[in-house]
Design a protein around this motif. Sequence first.
Motif, short mmCIF file in Angstrom:
data_model
loop_
_atom_site.label_atom_id
_atom_site.label_comp_id
_atom_site.label_asym_id
_atom_site.label_seq_id
_atom_site.Cartn_x
_atom_site.Cartn_y
_atom_site.Cartn_z
N ALA A 10 47.00 33.84 38.49
CA ALA A 10 46.77 32.85 39.54
C ALA A 10 46.55 33.53 40.88
O ALA A 10 45.65 33.14 41.64
CB ALA A 10 47.94 31.88 39.62
N VAL A 11 47.32 34.55 41.17
CA VAL A 11 47.17 35.28 42.44
C VAL A 11 45.82 35.99 42.48
O VAL A 11 45.13 35.95 43.50
CB VAL A 11 48.34 36.27 42.64
CG1 VAL A 11 48.06 37.24 43.77
CG2 VAL A 11 49.63 35.52 42.90
N GLU B 10 43.05 35.15 40.95
CA GLU B 10 42.01 34.15 41.15
C GLU B 10 41.95 33.71 42.60
O GLU B 10 40.88 33.58 43.19
CB GLU B 10 42.25 32.94 40.24
CG GLU B 10 41.98 33.20 38.78
CD GLU B 10 42.33 32.02 37.89
OE1 GLU B 10 42.67 30.94 38.42
OE2 GLU B 10 42.26 32.18 36.67
N GLU B 11 43.12 33.49 43.19
CA GLU B 11 43.18 33.07 44.59
C GLU B 11 42.64 34.16 45.52
O GLU B 11 41.90 33.87 46.46
CB GLU B 11 44.63 32.71 44.97
CG GLU B 11 44.77 32.02 46.29
CD GLU B 11 44.13 30.65 46.35
OE1 GLU B 11 43.73 30.24 47.45
OE2 GLU B 11 44.02 29.98 45.30
N VAL B 12 42.98 35.40 45.24
CA VAL B 12 42.49 36.53 46.05
C VAL B 12 40.97 36.62 45.95
O VAL B 12 40.29 36.82 46.97
CB VAL B 12 43.17 37.85 45.63
CG1 VAL B 12 42.47 39.06 46.23
CG2 VAL B 12 44.64 37.84 46.04
N GLU B 13 40.42 36.45 44.74
CA GLU B 13 38.97 36.48 44.58
C GLU B 13 38.30 35.38 45.40
O GLU B 13 37.29 35.62 46.07
CB GLU B 13 38.60 36.33 43.10
CG GLU B 13 38.87 37.58 42.28
CD GLU B 13 38.57 37.39 40.80
OE1 GLU B 13 37.81 36.45 40.45
OE2 GLU B 13 39.09 38.18 40.00
N LEU B 14 38.88 34.18 45.36
CA LEU B 14 38.33 33.08 46.15
C LEU B 14 38.39 33.39 47.64
O LEU B 14 37.44 33.13 48.39
CB LEU B 14 39.08 31.77 45.86
CG LEU B 14 38.85 31.14 44.49
CD1 LEU B 14 39.79 29.95 44.29
CD2 LEU B 14 37.41 30.71 44.35
N LEU B 15 39.50 33.95 48.08
CA LEU B 15 39.64 34.28 49.50
C LEU B 15 38.65 35.36 49.92
O LEU B 15 38.08 35.29 51.01
CB LEU B 15 41.09 34.71 49.80
CG LEU B 15 42.12 33.58 49.72
CD1 LEU B 15 43.53 34.15 49.81
CD2 LEU B 15 41.88 32.54 50.80
N GLN C 240 35.37 33.70 50.40
CA GLN C 240 35.35 32.96 51.67
C GLN C 240 35.21 33.90 52.85
O GLN C 240 34.47 33.61 53.80
CB GLN C 240 36.63 32.12 51.83
CG GLN C 240 36.68 30.90 50.94
CD GLN C 240 37.95 30.10 51.14
OE1 GLN C 240 38.98 30.64 51.55
NE2 GLN C 240 37.90 28.82 50.84
#
Length: 81
Positions: free
Chosen positions: A45-46, A48-53, A56
């Motif tokens: 989950a982390v 995936e979130e880092v990739e999204l950030l 962005q």
Amino acid sequence: TRAHTHTIQNCLFSRLCSGSSSSMIAIDNKIEQAMDLVKTHLMLAVREEVELLWEQIKELSERNAQLESENYILRTLRDRD
């Protein structure tokens, strides 16, 4: 006899303790497995979130560069007049 009874009690106590210690080990192993599973899911989950950030950040940096360029052009046009 009393000594025999004492030996039987010790044997039963020993079996109970070893049984409970083996069940404690089994419980500890299950807890450890559950914690490893939670850790794995959390890490995914982390990531995936880092990739999204990062995506962005990349998009915002590109947009910022574009706006800075437009701002420079507009200031140049303004200062010409």
